[in-house]
Each structure stands twice: as C-alpha cells, then as structure tokens.
Design a protein around this motif. Structure first.
Motif, mmCIF file in Angstrom:
data_model
loop_
_atom_site.group_PDB
_atom_site.id
_atom_site.type_symbol
_atom_site.label_atom_id
_atom_site.label_comp_id
_atom_site.label_asym_id
_atom_site.label_seq_id
_atom_site.Cartn_x
_atom_site.Cartn_y
_atom_site.Cartn_z
ATOM 1 N N SER A 19 0.803 -1.181 0.000
ATOM 2 C CA SER A 19 0.000 0.000 0.000
ATOM 3 C C SER A 19 0.845 1.243 0.000
ATOM 4 C CB SER A 19 -0.851 0.041 1.246
ATOM 5 O OG SER A 19 -1.387 -1.190 1.494
ATOM 6 N N ALA A 79 -9.129 -6.088 -5.224
ATOM 7 C CA ALA A 79 -9.802 -5.456 -4.088
ATOM 8 C C ALA A 79 -11.116 -6.172 -3.791
ATOM 9 C CB ALA A 79 -10.052 -3.978 -4.395
ATOM 10 N N PRO A 130 -10.967 -0.152 -0.639
ATOM 11 C CA PRO A 130 -10.111 0.986 -0.997
ATOM 12 C C PRO A 130 -10.962 2.232 -1.192
ATOM 13 C CG PRO A 130 -10.358 -0.516 -2.859
ATOM 14 C CD PRO A 130 -10.968 -1.205 -1.674
ATOM 15 N N TYR A 152 -5.867 2.565 0.278
ATOM 16 C CA TYR A 152 -6.571 2.119 1.476
ATOM 17 C C TYR A 152 -6.250 3.022 2.669
ATOM 18 C CZ TYR A 152 -7.417 -2.448 -0.794
ATOM 19 O OH TYR A 152 -7.820 -3.461 -1.639
#
Length: 276
Positions: free
Chosen positions: A28, A177, A196, A220
């Motif tokens: 991320s 996702a 997200p 996120y």
C-alpha cells in the motif's frame, strides 16, 4: 498483497495536520488528510462499507482524472476563487518527480484548483485544510511512483521510465480489491473489511522498447498510529494485461510467500539471563 504496498503514517505538517510517512510494509501507499485533531485520525472522505459484491466505490479522489487537457494531460481546473470562498488559496502548481516525457514532468493541481474540484463535487471542506490535502495527494502519488519503479526495475534495465497517462477509476473496484473484500466478509478476523477509498490506473512507457504497461493502484486507509496520525496504504501492481505481467505477479507473490515462510520457521533466539 503483491510488491507495492507500504503502509505510511504521518509526521506533523506545518499546518498541524498529519502527513503520512513510511511505516510497516504491506502492499500500500500513503497520503495525508485533514482530520479533527480531537478525535481519532481518519480520512476526510466518508467511507461506506459495501458488501463483497458491491461494485460501487466508497469514496472518490476529488480530481476527475478522466477529464484532461489534451495538451498537458491534466484536468482542466479553474484557478479563480469559488463562490463564497473566504480564504485566498495559492494558485501555484508543484512539479512532481514523475516524468511525462523526455523533457517534462507532471504538475500537481494548485490548492485553488483542488478546492474548486471539491466544491464541484459538493464536498464541504474547511478551506484552511486544503493545502494540507494537496500535500497528501501529492505525497501519495510520489509514493505510488516509487512502487511502480520497483516493479519496473525487475524487467526494464533503463532509468528513463515515463508515466504516459493515467485515469482515476473511483467507481470501479479492482478484481483484487473485490477478492479481499470477499475474504474480509468471510473471515473478518484475518482480512481487512475496509474497501479501498480510491483507485488509479497508470500507464507507464518504456522508451527504449516502446512498451506500455498498465499499473493498478488501490488506495486504502489503515489503522492510525498510537499518536492518532493517519496511515494510508497503497497496493500497486501491474495489471494482468500480458503474460509477462502475470508471470511477474506470480514470481513476486512466490518470493514474498517463501520469505514469510522462512521467517516463520526460524527458531526463536535463545534468551540470556544474568545471575548476580
């Protein structure tokens, strides 16, 4: 989660709002958001919690990246004050570190343009927080680019990589996702149930070969730091548009799984006690 994710927390910005910094690794990337400093830190955008099969996105980047000027590939955003705006906002744009072509780099929107985008979308945002929001927006994009470069260095031996074009796709949840949303719904104790809050697709060009590679970036929110500083995570990876991208994704996932397995199999270090 793949090679591109590094959670990021936030040091304090000059304005007093938190700005994310690098933290633990996890597929991320981060950015800053203005928050109520008396309450737990959070992203300023309201996040809905869709079901695992929900195709809608809970939040959107205020910049409509799909509407771009064909001359500079950037959104057409006004630099004039918005109606009822009470605070003057800077109109200067910051140059990014991301190459657009052989001689130019991408420019980020000015705080005034960013605010106008928020107003256009009907978001109520305190004007004094806009500059910090822009810093976060820019910071997250810089982090995403660094993650893209990590992937590119595995297959491309030159340092002239360019971001050819990009598109915000906040209304479309990526297959990955969606998979993790389903996993979170089935196993909430093991997987994150937060979707997200944004998605970008970036198309990278390799000048020496003429190849173009599409990358998917999921943004996120992560649990805040103990001091309340917000943390964001980016999941950056090449889209499964070609066999080479599929192969690279498999190789990286295998490397990460093997590394994790070796760490888990290490015997605990013996403790040493001293008798007095």
């Amino acid at each position: 989660m793949g090679q591109t994710a590094s959670s990021t927390a936030a040091p304090t910005a000059p304005s007093g709002c938190p700005v994310p910094h690098h933290g633990a690794s996890s597929s991320s990337t981060p950015e800053k958001c203005p928050v109520d400093h008396k309450a737990p830190a959070a992203c300023p955008v309201e996040h809905k919690k869709p079901s695992a099969t929900d195709t809608s996105s809970p939040a959107k980047c205020p910049i409509d990246h799909g509407q771009t000027n064909p001359l500079n590939q950037m959104p057409e955003l006004a630099q004039s004050r918005a109606p009822n705006q009470s605070v003057d906002l800077p109109t200067e744009r910051t140059e990014s570190s991301i190459p657009r072509d052989g001689s130019a780099k991408w420019d980020y929107p000015s705080p005034q343009q960013f605010y106008n985008a928020l107003v256009r979308k009907g978001w109520e945002t305190p004007e004094e927080h806009v500059e910090t929001m822009v810093e976060i927006h820019n910071f997250l994009n810089e982090e995403a680019w660094q993650e893209v470069l990590k992937w590119e260095k595995r297959q491309y031996n030159f340092d002239d990589i360019q971001l050819s074009r990009f598109k915000g796709r906040p209304g479309e949840m990526s297959p990955k996702a969606r998979f993790f949303m389903l996993a979170g719904w089935l196993f909430p104790s093991k997987f994150n149930t937060e979707p997200p809050f944004d998605r970008h697709d970036w198309v990278v060009r390799r000048p020496q070969t003429g190849e173009e590679v599409r990358y998917v970036i999921d943004y996120y929110s992560a649990p805040p730091e103990p001091d309340g500083s917000p943390v964001f995570s980016l999941d950056v990876r090449p889209a499964l548009d070609s066999f080479s991208s599929l192969k690279e994704r498999i190789v990286v996932a295998t490397e990460e799984a093997w590394s994790s397995l070796k760490e888990d199999s290490k015997p605990p270090e013996p403790s040493v006690s001293r008798q007095h």
